[in-house]
Scaffold this active site. Structure first.
Site, short mmCIF file in Angstrom:
data_model
loop_
_atom_site.label_atom_id
_atom_site.label_comp_id
_atom_site.label_asym_id
_atom_site.label_seq_id
_atom_site.Cartn_x
_atom_site.Cartn_y
_atom_site.Cartn_z
N ALA A 29 -0.35 11.84 -1.81
CA ALA A 29 0.15 13.13 -1.32
C ALA A 29 1.67 13.13 -1.44
O ALA A 29 2.31 12.10 -1.24
CB ALA A 29 -0.26 13.32 0.14
N LYS A 60 -0.82 21.30 -2.50
CA LYS A 60 -0.68 20.94 -1.09
C LYS A 60 0.32 21.88 -0.45
O LYS A 60 1.47 21.97 -0.90
CB LYS A 60 -0.19 19.48 -1.00
CG LYS A 60 0.17 19.05 0.40
CD LYS A 60 0.66 17.61 0.46
CE LYS A 60 1.21 17.30 1.84
NZ LYS A 60 1.87 16.01 1.92
N VAL A 81 -2.21 3.83 -3.92
CA VAL A 81 -2.70 4.73 -2.88
C VAL A 81 -1.78 5.92 -2.59
O VAL A 81 -2.06 6.67 -1.68
CB VAL A 81 -2.96 3.98 -1.54
CG1 VAL A 81 -4.33 3.36 -1.53
CG2 VAL A 81 -1.89 2.96 -1.26
N PRO A 124 3.89 23.09 7.73
CA PRO A 124 3.81 23.76 6.43
C PRO A 124 5.07 23.48 5.60
O PRO A 124 6.10 23.12 6.15
CB PRO A 124 3.77 25.24 6.83
CG PRO A 124 4.61 25.30 8.07
CD PRO A 124 4.45 23.97 8.78
N THR A 152 6.11 10.57 2.14
CA THR A 152 7.50 10.54 1.68
C THR A 152 7.83 9.43 0.67
O THR A 152 8.91 9.46 0.08
CB THR A 152 8.43 10.36 2.90
OG1 THR A 152 7.86 9.40 3.78
CG2 THR A 152 8.63 11.67 3.62
N ILE A 208 6.79 8.50 -2.38
CA ILE A 208 7.04 8.86 -3.78
C ILE A 208 8.34 9.65 -3.88
O ILE A 208 9.10 9.49 -4.83
CB ILE A 208 5.83 9.62 -4.38
CG1 ILE A 208 4.66 8.62 -4.51
CG2 ILE A 208 6.16 10.25 -5.73
CD1 ILE A 208 3.34 9.23 -4.90
N SER A 258 1.83 -6.39 -14.90
CA SER A 258 0.75 -7.36 -15.03
C SER A 258 -0.55 -6.72 -14.59
O SER A 258 -0.72 -6.39 -13.42
CB SER A 258 1.09 -8.57 -14.16
OG SER A 258 -0.08 -9.29 -13.89
N GLY A 260 4.90 -1.78 -12.96
CA GLY A 260 4.40 -0.56 -13.59
C GLY A 260 3.50 0.24 -12.66
O GLY A 260 2.49 0.81 -13.08
N ILE A 304 -2.23 -8.45 -11.73
CA ILE A 304 -1.73 -8.19 -10.36
C ILE A 304 -2.12 -6.78 -9.92
O ILE A 304 -2.53 -6.56 -8.79
CB ILE A 304 -0.20 -8.40 -10.29
CG1 ILE A 304 0.13 -9.87 -10.57
CG2 ILE A 304 0.35 -7.96 -8.93
CD1 ILE A 304 1.60 -10.17 -10.68
#
Ligand SMILES: Cc1cc2nc3c(=O)[nH]c(=O)nc-3n(C[C@H](O)[C@H](O)[C@H](O)COP(=O)(O)OP(=O)(O)OC[C@H]3O[C@@H](n4cnc5c(N)ncnc54)[C@H](O)[C@@H]3O)c2cc1C
Length: 524
Positions: free
Chosen positions: A75, A103, A72, A121, A369, A371, A64, A38, A67
Protein backbone atom coordinates in the site's frame (compact mmCIF):
# COMPACT_ATOMS: atom_id res chain seq x y z
CA UNK A 1 -3.54 19.04 -1.33
CA UNK A 2 -2.59 17.01 1.72
CA UNK A 3 0.76 15.97 0.23
CA UNK A 4 3.74 18.18 -0.43
CA UNK A 5 5.38 18.70 -3.80
CA UNK A 6 8.92 18.24 -2.57
CA UNK A 7 9.51 15.25 -4.78
CA UNK A 8 8.47 17.20 -7.81
CA UNK A 9 10.81 20.03 -6.93
CA UNK A 10 13.61 17.52 -6.58
CA UNK A 11 12.73 16.25 -10.00
CA UNK A 12 12.93 19.72 -11.48
CA UNK A 13 16.36 20.18 -10.00
CA UNK A 14 17.54 17.00 -11.67
CA UNK A 15 18.34 18.57 -14.97
CA UNK A 16 20.64 21.02 -13.19
CA UNK A 17 22.29 18.10 -11.46
CA UNK A 18 22.76 16.27 -14.74
CA UNK A 19 24.33 19.32 -16.35
CA UNK A 20 26.46 20.20 -13.35
CA UNK A 21 30.14 19.85 -13.95
CA UNK A 22 29.99 19.17 -17.66
CA UNK A 23 33.21 20.71 -18.93
CA UNK A 24 34.28 21.85 -15.45
CA UNK A 25 37.99 21.57 -14.74
CA UNK A 26 38.99 19.06 -12.10
CA UNK A 27 35.53 17.56 -12.09
CA UNK A 28 35.83 13.98 -10.90
CA UNK A 29 32.40 12.41 -11.30
CA UNK A 30 31.07 9.22 -9.84
CA UNK A 31 31.37 6.73 -12.72
CA UNK A 32 30.44 3.45 -11.07
CA UNK A 33 27.34 3.10 -8.92
CA UNK A 34 26.79 -0.25 -7.26
CA UNK A 35 23.32 -1.00 -5.86
CA UNK A 36 23.32 -3.86 -3.38
CA UNK A 37 19.84 -5.41 -3.29
CA UNK A 38 16.99 -5.90 -5.72
CA UNK A 39 13.87 -5.42 -3.61
CA UNK A 40 11.56 -2.44 -4.02
CA UNK A 41 14.33 -0.11 -2.81
CA UNK A 42 17.01 -1.45 -5.15
CA UNK A 43 14.89 -1.37 -8.29
CA UNK A 44 13.29 2.01 -7.51
CA UNK A 45 16.79 3.43 -7.12
CA UNK A 46 18.04 1.68 -10.25
CA UNK A 47 15.14 2.87 -12.40
CA UNK A 48 15.37 6.50 -11.23
CA UNK A 49 19.15 6.81 -11.25
CA UNK A 50 19.47 5.31 -14.72
CA UNK A 51 16.74 7.64 -15.96
CA UNK A 52 18.30 10.83 -14.63
CA UNK A 53 21.98 10.08 -14.09
CA UNK A 54 22.63 7.10 -16.35
CA UNK A 55 24.58 8.93 -19.03
CA UNK A 56 28.34 8.18 -18.80
CA UNK A 57 27.86 6.08 -15.70
CA UNK A 58 27.77 2.36 -15.04
CA UNK A 59 24.99 1.31 -12.70
CA UNK A 60 25.16 -2.27 -11.49
CA UNK A 61 22.54 -3.91 -9.28
CA UNK A 62 23.41 -7.02 -7.32
CA UNK A 63 20.73 -9.29 -5.95
CA UNK A 64 20.54 -12.82 -4.69
CA UNK A 65 17.58 -15.00 -5.63
CA UNK A 66 18.61 -17.35 -2.84
CA UNK A 67 18.09 -14.57 -0.27
CA UNK A 68 14.97 -13.11 -1.88
CA UNK A 69 13.07 -9.95 -0.96
CA UNK A 70 10.81 -9.06 1.95
CA UNK A 71 8.01 -8.56 -0.60
CA UNK A 72 5.23 -7.16 1.59
CA UNK A 73 5.07 -3.46 0.67
CA UNK A 74 1.67 -3.26 -0.96
CA UNK A 75 0.00 0.00 0.00
CA UNK A 76 1.30 3.45 -0.87
CA UNK A 77 0.55 7.16 -0.59
CA UNK A 78 -0.16 9.60 -3.44
CA UNK A 79 3.37 10.90 -4.19
CA UNK A 80 4.15 7.53 -5.78
CA UNK A 81 2.27 8.90 -8.77
CA UNK A 82 4.95 11.56 -9.15
CA UNK A 83 7.65 8.91 -9.02
CA UNK A 84 5.95 6.82 -11.69
CA UNK A 85 5.32 9.77 -13.95
CA UNK A 86 8.96 10.87 -13.67
CA UNK A 87 9.76 7.46 -15.13
CA UNK A 88 7.12 7.95 -17.87
CA UNK A 89 5.10 5.03 -16.53
CA UNK A 90 1.50 5.01 -17.76
CA UNK A 91 -0.89 4.42 -14.88
CA UNK A 92 -2.92 1.70 -16.60
CA UNK A 93 0.22 -0.26 -17.62
CA UNK A 94 1.56 -0.04 -14.08
CA UNK A 95 -1.74 -1.21 -12.54
CA UNK A 96 -2.12 -4.06 -15.00
CA UNK A 97 1.46 -5.28 -14.53
CA UNK A 98 1.34 -5.12 -10.73
CA UNK A 99 -2.31 -6.29 -10.37
CA UNK A 100 -2.80 -2.97 -8.67
CA UNK A 101 -5.88 -1.12 -7.44
CA UNK A 102 -6.65 2.46 -6.46
CA UNK A 103 -6.38 3.58 -2.86
CA UNK A 104 -8.37 6.56 -1.56
CA UNK A 105 -7.28 6.31 2.06
CA UNK A 106 -7.11 4.02 5.06
CA UNK A 107 -10.07 2.94 7.16
CA UNK A 108 -9.19 2.56 10.85
CA UNK A 109 -11.36 0.17 12.82
CA UNK A 110 -11.29 -0.15 16.64
CA UNK A 111 -8.50 2.42 17.06
CA UNK A 112 -9.92 5.13 19.32
CA UNK A 113 -12.30 2.73 21.11
CA UNK A 114 -13.45 -0.77 20.22
CA UNK A 115 -16.30 -0.31 17.73
CA UNK A 116 -15.01 3.02 16.36
CA UNK A 117 -14.45 3.40 12.64
CA UNK A 118 -12.99 6.34 10.73
CA UNK A 119 -11.14 6.98 7.52
CA UNK A 120 -7.92 8.83 6.85
CA UNK A 121 -8.65 10.03 3.31
CA UNK A 122 -6.06 11.33 0.87
CA UNK A 123 -7.92 14.33 -0.48
CA UNK A 124 -8.91 17.46 1.38
CA UNK A 125 -12.05 17.93 3.48
CA UNK A 126 -14.48 20.42 1.98
CA UNK A 127 -13.18 23.78 0.85
CA UNK A 128 -11.20 26.28 2.87
CA UNK A 129 -12.90 29.65 3.08
CA UNK A 130 -10.75 32.81 2.75
CA UNK A 131 -7.81 30.89 4.20
CA UNK A 132 -9.77 29.44 7.12
CA UNK A 133 -9.12 25.67 7.14
CA UNK A 134 -12.30 23.75 6.42
CA UNK A 135 -12.14 21.71 9.61
CA UNK A 136 -12.34 24.93 11.65
CA UNK A 137 -15.58 25.83 9.92
CA UNK A 138 -16.85 22.34 10.56
CA UNK A 139 -15.91 22.58 14.27
CA UNK A 140 -17.91 25.79 14.51
CA UNK A 141 -20.82 24.25 12.61
CA UNK A 142 -20.84 21.40 15.14
CA UNK A 143 -20.67 23.85 18.02
CA UNK A 144 -23.80 25.43 16.51
CA UNK A 145 -25.53 22.05 16.59
CA UNK A 146 -24.87 20.82 13.02
CA UNK A 147 -25.23 17.06 12.70
CA UNK A 148 -23.13 16.19 9.62
CA UNK A 149 -19.89 14.33 10.35
CA UNK A 150 -16.55 15.51 9.00
CA UNK A 151 -16.47 12.46 6.72
CA UNK A 152 -19.54 13.79 4.87
CA UNK A 153 -17.24 16.46 3.43
CA UNK A 154 -14.60 14.24 1.87
CA UNK A 155 -14.89 13.25 -1.77
CA UNK A 156 -12.43 10.40 -1.19
CA UNK A 157 -14.49 9.00 1.66
CA UNK A 158 -17.78 9.41 -0.23
CA UNK A 159 -16.33 7.34 -3.10
CA UNK A 160 -14.53 4.83 -0.87
CA UNK A 161 -17.63 4.04 1.19
CA UNK A 162 -19.54 3.30 -2.01
CA UNK A 163 -16.73 1.18 -3.53
CA UNK A 164 -16.42 3.68 -6.38
CA UNK A 165 -13.68 5.50 -8.19
CA UNK A 166 -13.38 8.29 -10.75
CA UNK A 167 -11.34 11.31 -11.67
CA UNK A 168 -12.17 14.84 -12.74
CA UNK A 169 -11.40 15.90 -16.27
CA UNK A 170 -8.82 18.73 -16.28
CA UNK A 171 -10.47 22.06 -15.56
CA UNK A 172 -13.89 20.49 -14.90
CA UNK A 173 -15.59 22.24 -11.94
CA UNK A 174 -16.60 19.20 -9.93
CA UNK A 175 -15.99 17.97 -6.37
CA UNK A 176 -13.98 15.19 -8.05
CA UNK A 177 -11.14 17.71 -8.17
CA UNK A 178 -10.78 16.87 -4.46
CA UNK A 179 -10.03 13.21 -5.09
CA UNK A 180 -6.45 12.19 -4.44
CA UNK A 181 -5.30 8.63 -4.80
CA UNK A 182 -2.45 6.20 -4.38
CA UNK A 183 -2.24 2.48 -5.18
CA UNK A 184 -2.22 -0.99 -3.73
CA UNK A 185 -0.01 -3.36 -5.71
CA UNK A 186 1.97 -6.58 -5.59
CA UNK A 187 5.43 -5.55 -4.37
CA UNK A 188 7.20 -8.41 -6.14
CA UNK A 189 5.55 -7.47 -9.44
CA UNK A 190 6.44 -3.80 -8.95
CA UNK A 191 10.11 -4.69 -8.45
CA UNK A 192 9.96 -6.82 -11.61
CA UNK A 193 8.26 -4.02 -13.54
CA UNK A 194 10.89 -1.49 -12.47
CA UNK A 195 13.63 -3.98 -13.29
CA UNK A 196 12.41 -4.07 -16.90
CA UNK A 197 12.61 -0.26 -17.08
CA UNK A 198 15.99 -0.08 -15.38
CA UNK A 199 17.54 -2.74 -17.61
CA UNK A 200 16.21 -0.98 -20.70
CA UNK A 201 17.93 2.16 -19.43
CA UNK A 202 21.24 0.32 -19.16
CA UNK A 203 21.35 -1.01 -15.60
CA UNK A 204 23.37 -4.22 -15.37
CA UNK A 205 21.99 -6.88 -13.04
CA UNK A 206 24.38 -9.27 -11.29
CA UNK A 207 23.00 -12.33 -9.57
CA UNK A 208 24.97 -13.62 -6.61
CA UNK A 209 25.51 -13.51 -2.88
CA UNK A 210 27.87 -10.90 -1.48
CA UNK A 211 29.97 -12.38 1.30
CA UNK A 212 32.53 -9.66 1.98
CA UNK A 213 33.35 -6.01 1.36
CA UNK A 214 36.59 -4.06 1.10
CA UNK A 215 37.40 -0.57 2.36
CA UNK A 216 40.05 1.97 1.55
CA UNK A 217 42.70 1.92 4.27
CA UNK A 218 42.91 5.71 4.40
CA UNK A 219 39.43 7.12 3.82
CA UNK A 220 37.46 4.14 5.12
CA UNK A 221 35.21 4.31 2.04
CA UNK A 222 33.90 1.05 0.63
CA UNK A 223 35.88 0.17 -2.50
CA UNK A 224 34.33 -3.15 -3.57
CA UNK A 225 32.02 -5.99 -2.64
CA UNK A 226 32.99 -9.62 -2.97
CA UNK A 227 30.83 -12.49 -4.21
CA UNK A 228 30.91 -16.12 -3.15
CA UNK A 229 33.79 -17.51 -5.19
CA UNK A 230 35.93 -14.42 -4.66
CA UNK A 231 34.98 -12.17 -7.61
CA UNK A 232 34.96 -8.49 -6.66
CA UNK A 233 32.84 -5.63 -7.91
CA UNK A 234 34.33 -2.15 -7.45
CA UNK A 235 32.35 1.08 -7.22
CA UNK A 236 32.64 4.80 -6.45
CA UNK A 237 29.26 5.08 -4.76
CA UNK A 238 27.31 2.22 -3.15
CA UNK A 239 23.59 2.15 -2.46
CA UNK A 240 22.78 -0.26 0.32
CA UNK A 241 19.34 -1.70 -0.47
CA UNK A 242 20.07 -5.04 1.19
CA UNK A 243 17.10 -4.99 3.58
CA UNK A 244 17.02 -5.08 7.38
CA UNK A 245 20.58 -6.39 7.78
CA UNK A 246 22.18 -3.35 6.12
CA UNK A 247 25.04 -5.24 4.53
CA UNK A 248 27.21 -2.18 3.88
CA UNK A 249 25.75 0.58 6.04
CA UNK A 250 25.88 -1.59 9.16
CA UNK A 251 27.99 -4.69 8.65
CA UNK A 252 30.75 -2.81 6.82
CA UNK A 253 30.50 0.69 8.31
CA UNK A 254 28.92 0.03 11.72
CA UNK A 255 26.80 3.16 11.42
CA UNK A 256 24.49 2.31 14.31
CA UNK A 257 20.72 2.12 14.72
CA UNK A 258 18.52 4.54 16.62
CA UNK A 259 15.92 2.40 18.34
CA UNK A 260 12.40 3.84 18.59
CA UNK A 261 10.73 0.74 19.98
CA UNK A 262 10.01 2.45 23.32
CA UNK A 263 7.43 4.47 21.37
CA UNK A 264 6.53 1.88 18.77
CA UNK A 265 6.99 -1.52 20.42
CA UNK A 266 5.50 -3.56 17.57
CA UNK A 267 8.25 -5.97 16.53
CA UNK A 268 6.60 -8.72 14.48
CA UNK A 269 4.27 -9.22 11.57
CA UNK A 270 2.51 -12.29 10.20
CA UNK A 271 1.64 -11.79 6.54
CA UNK A 272 -0.69 -13.92 4.44
CA UNK A 273 -2.51 -13.53 1.11
CA UNK A 274 -6.16 -14.59 0.80
CA UNK A 275 -8.54 -15.15 -2.09
CA UNK A 276 -10.78 -12.20 -2.89
CA UNK A 277 -14.33 -12.61 -1.65
CA UNK A 278 -15.68 -9.47 -3.31
CA UNK A 279 -14.63 -6.77 -5.77
CA UNK A 280 -11.51 -4.99 -4.43
CA UNK A 281 -12.32 -1.98 -2.24
CA UNK A 282 -10.52 1.27 -3.10
CA UNK A 283 -9.03 1.65 0.38
CA UNK A 284 -6.76 -0.08 2.87
CA UNK A 285 -8.26 -1.28 6.15
CA UNK A 286 -6.41 -1.31 9.45
CA UNK A 287 -8.16 -3.11 12.30
CA UNK A 288 -6.75 -2.80 15.80
CA UNK A 289 -6.51 -5.98 17.88
CA UNK A 290 -5.57 -6.58 21.53
CA UNK A 291 -1.81 -6.08 21.00
CA UNK A 292 -1.42 -4.76 17.48
CA UNK A 293 -3.38 -4.36 14.30
CA UNK A 294 -4.22 -6.08 11.04
CA UNK A 295 -3.98 -4.77 7.50
CA UNK A 296 -6.23 -5.64 4.59
CA UNK A 297 -4.97 -4.58 1.16
CA UNK A 298 -7.20 -5.51 -1.80
CA UNK A 299 -5.44 -6.26 -5.09
CA UNK A 300 -6.98 -7.41 -8.37
CA UNK A 301 -6.07 -11.07 -7.91
CA UNK A 302 -5.88 -11.48 -4.12
CA UNK A 303 -6.00 -9.63 -0.81
CA UNK A 304 -2.87 -8.96 1.24
CA UNK A 305 -3.31 -9.36 5.00
CA UNK A 306 -0.99 -9.10 7.93
CA UNK A 307 -1.08 -8.88 11.70
CA UNK A 308 1.49 -6.48 13.15
CA UNK A 309 1.92 -7.16 16.84
CA UNK A 310 3.98 -6.60 19.94
CA UNK A 311 5.59 -9.86 21.06
CA UNK A 312 5.83 -8.60 24.66
CA UNK A 313 2.01 -8.66 24.79
CA UNK A 314 1.00 -11.62 22.64
CA UNK A 315 2.79 -14.73 21.41
CA UNK A 316 3.12 -15.89 17.81
CA UNK A 317 0.47 -18.64 18.15
CA UNK A 318 -2.13 -16.26 19.52
CA UNK A 319 -1.20 -13.66 16.90
CA UNK A 320 -1.69 -16.24 14.14
CA UNK A 321 -5.07 -17.32 15.56
CA UNK A 322 -6.18 -13.69 15.60
CA UNK A 323 -5.06 -13.26 12.00
CA UNK A 324 -6.81 -16.42 10.79
CA UNK A 325 -10.03 -15.51 12.61
CA UNK A 326 -10.13 -12.07 11.06
CA UNK A 327 -9.28 -12.60 7.38
CA UNK A 328 -12.16 -12.78 4.95
CA UNK A 329 -11.20 -15.28 2.22
CA UNK A 330 -9.39 -18.62 1.99
CA UNK A 331 -5.70 -18.51 2.84
CA UNK A 332 -3.51 -18.84 -0.26
CA UNK A 333 -0.33 -19.66 1.72
CA UNK A 334 0.85 -20.21 5.26
CA UNK A 335 1.32 -17.03 7.30
CA UNK A 336 4.92 -15.79 7.09
CA UNK A 337 6.64 -14.24 10.10
CA UNK A 338 8.73 -11.07 9.75
CA UNK A 339 10.59 -9.63 12.77
CA UNK A 340 11.75 -6.02 12.97
CA UNK A 341 12.89 -3.25 15.28
CA UNK A 342 11.47 0.20 14.69
CA UNK A 343 14.00 2.93 14.20
CA UNK A 344 16.45 4.40 11.76
CA UNK A 345 20.11 4.26 10.89
CA UNK A 346 22.08 6.98 12.74
CA UNK A 347 23.19 8.24 9.35
CA UNK A 348 21.34 7.19 6.22
CA UNK A 349 24.42 8.18 4.19
CA UNK A 350 27.80 7.25 5.69
CA UNK A 351 31.11 7.50 3.81
CA UNK A 352 30.27 6.55 0.21
CA UNK A 353 27.33 4.33 1.16
CA UNK A 354 23.74 5.57 0.94
CA UNK A 355 21.22 3.25 2.56
CA UNK A 356 17.69 3.06 1.20
CA UNK A 357 14.60 1.08 2.14
CA UNK A 358 14.75 -1.29 5.08
CA UNK A 359 18.52 -0.85 5.30
CA UNK A 360 17.96 2.81 6.24
CA UNK A 361 15.18 2.41 8.77
CA UNK A 362 11.77 0.96 9.42
CA UNK A 363 8.51 2.27 10.78
CA UNK A 364 5.60 -0.15 10.81
CA UNK A 365 3.33 0.05 7.76
CA UNK A 366 0.36 1.65 9.55
CA UNK A 367 0.33 4.66 7.22
CA UNK A 368 1.95 2.89 4.22
CA UNK A 369 4.99 5.13 4.30
CA UNK A 370 8.03 2.91 3.66
CA UNK A 371 7.93 2.97 -0.12
CA UNK A 372 7.50 6.71 0.04
CA UNK A 373 10.59 6.95 2.25
CA UNK A 374 12.49 5.05 -0.46
CA UNK A 375 11.16 7.41 -3.12
CA UNK A 376 12.09 10.43 -1.04
CA UNK A 377 15.59 9.08 -0.39
CA UNK A 378 16.19 8.28 -4.06
CA UNK A 379 15.03 11.70 -5.25
CA UNK A 380 17.01 13.48 -2.53
CA UNK A 381 20.08 11.52 -3.54
CA UNK A 382 19.61 12.55 -7.16
CA UNK A 383 19.13 16.14 -5.96
CA UNK A 384 22.40 15.94 -3.98
CA UNK A 385 24.28 13.54 -6.23
CA UNK A 386 27.95 13.69 -5.23
CA UNK A 387 31.26 13.83 -7.04
CA UNK A 388 33.74 11.06 -6.31
CA UNK A 389 35.13 13.18 -3.50
CA UNK A 390 31.97 13.54 -1.47
CA UNK A 391 31.20 17.02 -0.16
CA UNK A 392 30.44 16.55 3.58
CA UNK A 393 27.93 19.41 3.56
CA UNK A 394 25.88 17.68 0.87
CA UNK A 395 26.02 14.41 2.77
CA UNK A 396 24.94 16.17 5.98
CA UNK A 397 22.09 17.86 4.17
CA UNK A 398 20.90 14.46 2.96
CA UNK A 399 21.11 13.00 6.45
CA UNK A 400 19.37 15.98 8.02
CA UNK A 401 16.55 15.81 5.53
CA UNK A 402 16.08 12.05 5.80
CA UNK A 403 16.07 12.26 9.59
CA UNK A 404 13.37 14.92 9.59
CA UNK A 405 11.08 12.93 7.32
CA UNK A 406 11.62 9.71 9.28
CA UNK A 407 10.87 11.56 12.52
CA UNK A 408 7.75 13.03 10.97
CA UNK A 409 6.46 9.56 10.05
CA UNK A 410 7.41 8.25 13.48
CA UNK A 411 5.42 10.99 15.22
CA UNK A 412 2.39 10.58 12.99
CA UNK A 413 2.32 6.81 13.57
CA UNK A 414 2.81 7.21 17.33
CA UNK A 415 -0.24 9.50 17.42
CA UNK A 416 -2.47 6.57 16.42
CA UNK A 417 -1.37 4.65 19.50
CA UNK A 418 -1.20 7.52 21.94
CA UNK A 419 -4.66 8.82 21.09
CA UNK A 420 -6.59 5.73 22.14
CA UNK A 421 -9.21 5.32 24.83
CA UNK A 422 -9.26 1.51 24.79
CA UNK A 423 -9.54 -0.12 28.19
CA UNK A 424 -9.60 -3.72 27.02
CA UNK A 425 -5.90 -4.62 27.24
CA UNK A 426 -2.71 -3.70 29.07
CA UNK A 427 -1.11 -2.97 25.73
CA UNK A 428 -3.54 -0.18 24.80
CA UNK A 429 -3.52 1.31 28.30
CA UNK A 430 0.28 1.46 28.22
CA UNK A 431 0.23 3.08 24.80
CA UNK A 432 -2.23 5.75 25.97
CA UNK A 433 -0.08 6.49 29.02
CA UNK A 434 3.30 6.69 27.28
CA UNK A 435 5.15 9.96 26.91
CA UNK A 436 5.66 10.89 23.29
CA UNK A 437 8.45 12.79 21.47
CA UNK A 438 8.43 16.54 22.24
CA UNK A 439 7.76 17.26 18.58
CA UNK A 440 4.54 15.26 18.70
CA UNK A 441 3.53 16.56 22.11
CA UNK A 442 3.82 20.10 20.73
CA UNK A 443 1.52 19.27 17.83
CA UNK A 444 -0.97 17.59 20.17
CA UNK A 445 -0.98 20.60 22.50
CA UNK A 446 -1.58 22.99 19.62
CA UNK A 447 -4.42 20.81 18.43
CA UNK A 448 -5.96 20.53 21.88
CA UNK A 449 -6.17 24.29 22.38
CA UNK A 450 -7.80 25.43 19.11
CA UNK A 451 -7.63 22.53 16.64
CA UNK A 452 -4.64 24.08 14.90
CA UNK A 453 -2.18 22.25 12.67
CA UNK A 454 0.92 23.97 11.31
CA UNK A 455 2.67 21.97 8.60
CA UNK A 456 6.46 21.90 8.67
CA UNK A 457 9.08 21.40 5.99
CA UNK A 458 9.27 17.63 6.26
CA UNK A 459 5.52 17.03 6.56
CA UNK A 460 4.44 14.49 4.02
CA UNK A 461 0.96 14.40 5.51
CA UNK A 462 -0.69 17.77 5.61
CA UNK A 463 -3.50 19.34 7.67
CA UNK A 464 -6.36 16.99 6.66
CA UNK A 465 -4.35 13.93 7.69
CA UNK A 466 -3.72 15.23 11.21
CA UNK A 467 -7.35 16.31 11.45
CA UNK A 468 -8.54 12.86 10.32
CA UNK A 469 -6.57 11.00 12.95
CA UNK A 470 -7.15 13.47 15.81
CA UNK A 471 -10.91 13.66 15.32
CA UNK A 472 -11.15 10.02 14.20
CA UNK A 473 -9.62 9.02 17.52
CA UNK A 474 -11.82 11.34 19.57
CA UNK A 475 -9.26 14.06 20.33
CA UNK A 476 -11.59 17.04 20.21
CA UNK A 477 -10.05 20.49 20.61
CA UNK A 478 -11.18 22.65 23.52
CA UNK A 479 -12.38 25.33 21.12
CA UNK A 480 -12.34 26.08 17.42
CA UNK A 481 -10.16 28.85 15.98
CA UNK A 482 -11.92 32.23 16.46
CA UNK A 483 -11.27 33.12 12.80
CA UNK A 484 -14.07 30.67 11.96
CA UNK A 485 -16.45 33.17 13.59
CA UNK A 486 -15.83 35.49 10.66
CA UNK A 487 -18.49 33.58 8.73
CA UNK A 488 -22.12 34.47 9.09
CA UNK A 489 -23.89 31.48 10.65
CA UNK A 490 -26.49 31.17 7.87
CA UNK A 491 -23.81 31.28 5.19
CA UNK A 492 -21.80 28.63 7.00
CA UNK A 493 -24.65 26.15 7.35
CA UNK A 494 -25.82 26.75 3.77
CA UNK A 495 -22.29 26.27 2.37
CA UNK A 496 -21.79 23.06 4.30
CA UNK A 497 -25.19 21.67 3.34
CA UNK A 498 -24.42 22.37 -0.31
CA UNK A 499 -20.97 20.72 -0.16
CA UNK A 500 -22.33 17.68 1.58
CA UNK A 501 -25.03 17.15 -1.05
CA UNK A 502 -22.63 17.65 -3.94
CA UNK A 503 -20.11 15.12 -2.59
CA UNK A 504 -22.79 12.48 -2.07
CA UNK A 505 -24.40 13.06 -5.48
CA UNK A 506 -21.05 13.06 -7.28
CA UNK A 507 -19.96 9.83 -5.59
CA UNK A 508 -23.30 8.24 -6.46
CA UNK A 509 -22.70 8.84 -10.16
CA UNK A 510 -19.20 7.27 -10.24
CA UNK A 511 -18.57 3.82 -11.67
CA UNK A 512 -17.57 1.02 -9.32
CA UNK A 513 -13.85 0.76 -8.61
CA UNK A 514 -13.57 -2.50 -10.56
CA UNK A 515 -15.54 -1.12 -13.52
CA UNK A 516 -13.28 1.91 -13.61
CA UNK A 517 -10.15 -0.27 -13.64
CA UNK A 518 -11.60 -2.31 -16.49
CA UNK A 519 -12.77 0.74 -18.43
CA UNK A 520 -9.31 2.34 -18.49
CA UNK A 521 -7.55 -0.91 -19.41
CA UNK A 522 -5.88 -1.33 -16.02
CA UNK A 523 -7.44 -4.70 -15.16
CA UNK A 524 -5.08 -7.61 -15.80
C1 LIG B 1 5.37 -6.42 7.57
C2 LIG B 1 5.71 -5.35 6.59
C3 LIG B 1 4.70 -4.73 5.86
C4 LIG B 1 5.00 -3.70 4.97
N1 LIG B 1 3.99 -3.06 4.30
C5 LIG B 1 4.29 -1.97 3.56
C6 LIG B 1 3.27 -1.23 2.92
O1 LIG B 1 2.09 -1.57 2.94
N2 LIG B 1 3.64 -0.11 2.25
C7 LIG B 1 4.92 0.30 2.16
O2 LIG B 1 5.20 1.34 1.57
N3 LIG B 1 5.91 -0.43 2.70
C8 LIG B 1 5.62 -1.53 3.41
N4 LIG B 1 6.63 -2.25 3.98
C9 LIG B 1 8.00 -1.90 3.70
C10 LIG B 1 8.40 -2.44 2.34
O3 LIG B 1 8.16 -3.81 2.30
C11 LIG B 1 9.86 -2.17 2.11
O4 LIG B 1 10.11 -0.82 2.30
C12 LIG B 1 10.22 -2.51 0.71
O5 LIG B 1 9.83 -3.79 0.38
C13 LIG B 1 11.68 -2.34 0.49
O6 LIG B 1 12.41 -3.43 0.92
P1 LIG B 1 13.93 -3.41 0.58
O7 LIG B 1 14.08 -3.35 -0.90
O8 LIG B 1 14.60 -2.37 1.39
O9 LIG B 1 14.46 -4.81 1.14
P2 LIG B 1 14.22 -6.31 0.63
O10 LIG B 1 12.93 -6.49 -0.05
O11 LIG B 1 14.49 -7.15 1.83
O12 LIG B 1 15.36 -6.55 -0.44
C14 LIG B 1 16.70 -6.81 -0.06
C15 LIG B 1 17.50 -7.20 -1.29
O13 LIG B 1 18.86 -7.34 -0.91
C16 LIG B 1 19.37 -8.53 -1.45
N5 LIG B 1 20.44 -8.98 -0.59
C17 LIG B 1 20.48 -9.04 0.77
N6 LIG B 1 21.63 -9.56 1.20
C18 LIG B 1 22.36 -9.82 0.09
C19 LIG B 1 23.65 -10.39 -0.14
N7 LIG B 1 24.41 -10.80 0.87
N8 LIG B 1 24.08 -10.55 -1.40
C20 LIG B 1 23.30 -10.16 -2.45
N9 LIG B 1 22.08 -9.61 -2.31
C21 LIG B 1 21.62 -9.47 -1.05
C22 LIG B 1 18.17 -9.46 -1.49
O14 LIG B 1 18.38 -10.49 -2.45
C23 LIG B 1 17.08 -8.51 -1.92
O15 LIG B 1 17.11 -8.39 -3.33
C24 LIG B 1 6.34 -3.31 4.82
C25 LIG B 1 7.35 -3.97 5.50
C26 LIG B 1 7.06 -4.97 6.39
C27 LIG B 1 8.17 -5.65 7.13
Amino acid sequence: MPFDCEALQDGCRMQEVMDKGAGTQGYDPVRNVVIVGGGTAGWMAAAALSRFLGRDRTITLVESDAIGIVGVGEATIPPIRTFNSMLDIAEEDFLRETRGTFKLGIEFVNWGRVGDRYMHPFGAYGQDFHGVPFHQMWLRYRALGGDAGLEDFSMCIAAAHRGKFGKARPGEPTPLQHIAWAYHFDAGLYARFLRGIAEQQGVVRREGRIVAFHRDGESGDVTSVEFEGGTRLAGDLFLDCSGFRGLLIEEALETGWEDWSHWLPMDSALAVPTANTEAPAPFTRSTAHAAGWQWRIPLQHRTGNGHVFCSAHTDADQAERTLRENVEGDLLADPRMIRFTTGMRRQAWNHNVVSLGLASGFIEPLESTSIHLIQHGVLRLIGLFPDRKINPTEREEYNRNLRSIFEFVRDFVILHYKANQREDSVFWRQMAAMSVPDTLQHRMDLWQAHGRVFPKEADMFNIPSWVAVMLGQNVTPDRYDPVADALVEKQLTAALADMRTRYAETAGRLPSHETYLQKVGAWA
